[in-house]
Design a protein around this motif. Structure first.
Motif, PDB file in Angstrom:
ATOM      1  N   VAL A  80       0.904  -1.155  -0.192  1.00  0.00           N
ATOM      2  CA  VAL A  80       0.150   0.173   0.006  1.00  0.00           C
ATOM      3  C   VAL A  80       0.944   1.323  -0.070  1.00  0.00           C
ATOM      4  CG1 VAL A  80      -1.678   1.188   1.162  1.00  0.00           C
ATOM      5  CG2 VAL A  80      -1.903  -1.149   1.110  1.00  0.00           C
ATOM      6  N   ALA A  81       1.832   1.287   0.793  1.00  0.00           N
ATOM      7  CA  ALA A  81       2.676   2.489   0.914  1.00  0.00           C
ATOM      8  C   ALA A  81       3.471   2.839  -0.364  1.00  0.00           C
ATOM      9  CB  ALA A  81       3.773   2.446   2.035  1.00  0.00           C
ATOM     10  N   VAL A  82       3.805   1.582  -1.258  1.00  0.00           N
ATOM     11  CA  VAL A  82       4.710   1.771  -2.457  1.00  0.00           C
ATOM     12  C   VAL A  82       3.802   2.389  -3.428  1.00  0.00           C
ATOM     13  CG1 VAL A  82       6.077   0.524  -4.229  1.00  0.00           C
ATOM     14  CG2 VAL A  82       6.334  -0.166  -1.746  1.00  0.00           C
ATOM     15  N   TYR A 133       7.806   4.995  11.075  1.00  0.00           N
ATOM     16  CA  TYR A 133       8.652   5.947  10.514  1.00  0.00           C
ATOM     17  C   TYR A 133       8.545   5.888   8.693  1.00  0.00           C
ATOM     18  CZ  TYR A 133      12.371   9.631  10.509  1.00  0.00           C
ATOM     19  OH  TYR A 133      13.171  10.531  10.459  1.00  0.00           O
ATOM     20  N   ASN A 134       8.837   5.051   8.287  1.00  0.00           N
ATOM     21  CA  ASN A 134       8.875   4.813   6.808  1.00  0.00           C
ATOM     22  C   ASN A 134       7.555   4.597   6.245  1.00  0.00           C
ATOM     23  OD1 ASN A 134       9.580   2.567   4.482  1.00  0.00           O
ATOM     24  ND2 ASN A 134      11.365   4.317   4.461  1.00  0.00           N
ATOM     25  N   ASN A 135       6.647   4.031   6.669  1.00  0.00           N
ATOM     26  CA  ASN A 135       5.349   3.804   6.038  1.00  0.00           C
ATOM     27  C   ASN A 135       4.106   4.427   6.466  1.00  0.00           C
ATOM     28  OD1 ASN A 135       5.170   0.171   4.575  1.00  0.00           O
ATOM     29  ND2 ASN A 135       6.757   2.048   4.318  1.00  0.00           N
ATOM     30  N   LEU A 136       3.880   4.179   7.706  1.00  0.00           N
ATOM     31  CA  LEU A 136       2.492   4.949   8.412  1.00  0.00           C
ATOM     32  C   LEU A 136       2.621   6.291   8.540  1.00  0.00           C
ATOM     33  CD1 LEU A 136       1.995   2.449  11.498  1.00  0.00           C
ATOM     34  CD2 LEU A 136       0.735   2.441   9.268  1.00  0.00           C
ATOM     35  N   ALA A 137       3.883   6.933   8.649  1.00  0.00           N
ATOM     36  CA  ALA A 137       3.832   8.259   8.763  1.00  0.00           C
ATOM     37  C   ALA A 137       3.356   9.132   7.255  1.00  0.00           C
ATOM     38  CB  ALA A 137       5.416   8.668   8.787  1.00  0.00           C
ATOM     39  N   LEU A 138       3.346   8.162   6.130  1.00  0.00           N
ATOM     40  CA  LEU A 138       3.023   8.839   4.966  1.00  0.00           C
ATOM     41  C   LEU A 138       1.483   8.985   4.898  1.00  0.00           C
ATOM     42  CD1 LEU A 138       5.003   6.705   2.391  1.00  0.00           C
ATOM     43  CD2 LEU A 138       5.401   9.024   3.199  1.00  0.00           C
ATOM     44  N   THR A 184      16.773  -2.601   8.478  1.00  0.00           N
ATOM     45  CA  THR A 184      18.105  -1.958   7.618  1.00  0.00           C
ATOM     46  C   THR A 184      17.380  -1.500   6.418  1.00  0.00           C
ATOM     47  OG1 THR A 184      19.466  -3.561   8.901  1.00  0.00           O
ATOM     48  CG2 THR A 184      20.052  -2.567   6.655  1.00  0.00           C
ATOM     49  N   ALA A 185      16.476  -2.188   5.753  1.00  0.00           N
ATOM     50  CA  ALA A 185      16.106  -1.704   4.357  1.00  0.00           C
ATOM     51  C   ALA A 185      15.327  -0.713   4.502  1.00  0.00           C
ATOM     52  CB  ALA A 185      15.154  -2.843   3.710  1.00  0.00           C
ATOM     53  N   ILE A 194      12.352   7.324   0.467  1.00  0.00           N
ATOM     54  CA  ILE A 194      11.357   6.258   0.009  1.00  0.00           C
ATOM     55  C   ILE A 194      10.798   5.252   0.959  1.00  0.00           C
ATOM     56  CG2 ILE A 194      11.575   4.435  -1.856  1.00  0.00           C
ATOM     57  CD1 ILE A 194      13.778   5.909  -3.230  1.00  0.00           C
ATOM     58  N   PRO A 195       9.497   4.917   0.933  1.00  0.00           N
ATOM     59  CA  PRO A 195       8.991   3.764   1.603  1.00  0.00           C
ATOM     60  C   PRO A 195       9.376   2.410   1.172  1.00  0.00           C
ATOM     61  CG  PRO A 195       7.268   4.849   0.379  1.00  0.00           C
ATOM     62  CD  PRO A 195       8.635   5.735  -0.025  1.00  0.00           C
ATOM     63  N   ILE A 196       9.470   1.374   2.109  1.00  0.00           N
ATOM     64  CA  ILE A 196       9.902   0.205   1.572  1.00  0.00           C
ATOM     65  C   ILE A 196       8.672  -0.599   1.698  1.00  0.00           C
ATOM     66  CG2 ILE A 196      12.148   0.349   2.392  1.00  0.00           C
ATOM     67  CD1 ILE A 196      11.507  -2.038   4.410  1.00  0.00           C
ATOM     68  N   SER A 197       8.745  -1.923   0.878  1.00  0.00           N
ATOM     69  CA  SER A 197       7.737  -2.957   1.135  1.00  0.00           C
ATOM     70  C   SER A 197       8.283  -3.871   2.250  1.00  0.00           C
ATOM     71  CB  SER A 197       7.332  -3.914  -0.082  1.00  0.00           C
ATOM     72  OG  SER A 197       6.641  -4.977   0.167  1.00  0.00           O
ATOM     73  N   PHE A 198       7.795  -3.892   3.530  1.00  0.00           N
ATOM     74  CA  PHE A 198       8.378  -4.626   4.579  1.00  0.00           C
ATOM     75  C   PHE A 198       7.938  -6.352   4.295  1.00  0.00           C
ATOM     76  CE2 PHE A 198       8.473  -0.569   6.526  1.00  0.00           C
ATOM     77  CZ  PHE A 198       9.555  -0.920   7.514  1.00  0.00           C
ATOM     78  N   THR A 199       6.922  -6.337   3.475  1.00  0.00           N
ATOM     79  CA  THR A 199       6.571  -7.757   3.252  1.00  0.00           C
ATOM     80  C   THR A 199       7.571  -8.382   2.229  1.00  0.00           C
ATOM     81  OG1 THR A 199       4.088  -7.409   3.372  1.00  0.00           O
ATOM     82  CG2 THR A 199       5.069  -9.411   1.987  1.00  0.00           C
ATOM     83  N   LEU A 200       8.011  -7.744   1.255  1.00  0.00           N
ATOM     84  CA  LEU A 200       9.148  -8.093   0.333  1.00  0.00           C
ATOM     85  C   LEU A 200      10.482  -8.495   1.026  1.00  0.00           C
ATOM     86  CD1 LEU A 200       9.917  -8.929  -2.380  1.00  0.00           C
ATOM     87  CD2 LEU A 200      10.308  -6.597  -3.066  1.00  0.00           C
ATOM     88  N   VAL A 201      10.774  -7.382   1.848  1.00  0.00           N
ATOM     89  CA  VAL A 201      12.055  -7.695   2.538  1.00  0.00           C
ATOM     90  C   VAL A 201      12.147  -8.830   3.250  1.00  0.00           C
ATOM     91  CG1 VAL A 201      13.737  -6.689   3.996  1.00  0.00           C
ATOM     92  CG2 VAL A 201      12.900  -5.289   2.312  1.00  0.00           C
TER      93      VAL A 201
END
Length: 255
Positions: A80-82, A133-138, A184-185, A194-201
């Protein structure tokens, strides 16, 4: 608007299924303690993030929601974030980062030395802080509303994860390596804005663990679907402006 909060709910739900649930049920951390730590990490991450919240319009909300439903029916988790970020700030650099992000999972090798139940609580806090920090903040245009939505999604995802048969409960060392690889990602993504996909990592790190120890921690199919979801998100974001313009042109004709 409620749109960002709804997307935050979906985002937190998916993240809890993949990261929080397996850690809580398998590492000895326990669901109640894990939920409290995850919630604290997410809230602090959102509160301290320097990422600017995205403005979610009606058209893109329903577009992303339709994508979420369609991919969920195909047993694929939409990042979703991506996809939301890609709609607002499309860039080749971001697309390349997402497609190459599984390489960060190789850091799971180094993190395998980190073990212990109490250490797992620390790594869980770290990855949930990174998630906030990286996803929800968006999606934190209204912090209080997003916080409530994220808490609800986290709770439901954690509760349901116990009954998802194809998600393995993770021992402490594996949970630590996956959590730290994802954190780390996220740190790399945050440095680039840039937001990451936590699922993919996370799935990539689990695949690394499976191959290293020759044990079946995750089905390769799940990693493939997670990687495919990134490609779908990038393509869907790229065609969204054209679809929106087409609908706007057809609207006057319909009236």
């Amino acid at each position: 608007m409620i749109y960002p909060a709804v997307l935050a709910f979906l985002l937190a739900y998916n993240n809890s299924l993949v990261l929080l649930g397996p850690t809580a049920w398998g590492s000895g951390a326990g669901p109640r303690r894990s939920f409290a730590i995850a919630l604290a990490g997410q809230m602090l991450g959102m509160a301290t993030s320097n990422l600017q919240p995205l403005k979610i319009g009606t058209a893109e909300f329903f577009y992303i929601s339709a994508l979420y439903v369609a991919l969920t029916a195909a047993k694929i988790s939409l990042p979703v974030a991506v996809v939301t970020y890609a709609i607002h700030r499309p860039s080749l650099d971001a697309a390349l980062f997402w497609l190459l992000s599984p390489a960060v999972a190789l850091s799971a090798y180094a993190y395998e030395a980190v073990g212990g139940r109490y250490t797992t609580l620390l790594t869980l806090f770290a990855v949930m802080y990174a998630f906030g920090y990286n996803n929800l903040a968006l999606f934190a245009e209204n912090y209080a509303l997003t916080a409530v939505a994220a808490a609800a999604g986290t709770y439901l995802g954690l509760s349901y994860s116990r009954w998802v048969l194809d998600l393995a409960a993770l021992r402490s060392k594996v949970a630590n390596s996956v959590n730290l690889a994802a954190a780390t990602a996220a740190a790399l993504g945050t440095a680039l804005g840039i937001p990451i996909s936590f699922t993919l990592v996370a799935y990539s790190a689990l695949l690394v663990t499976s191959l290293r120890h020759r044990i079946r921690v995750i089905k390769v199919e799940k990693f493939v679907k997670a990687y495919l979801s990134i490609a779908v998100a990038v393509v869907a974001a790229a065609i969204f402006p054209a679809l929106r313009q087409l609908l706007q042109l057809q609207a006057p004709q319909a009236t």
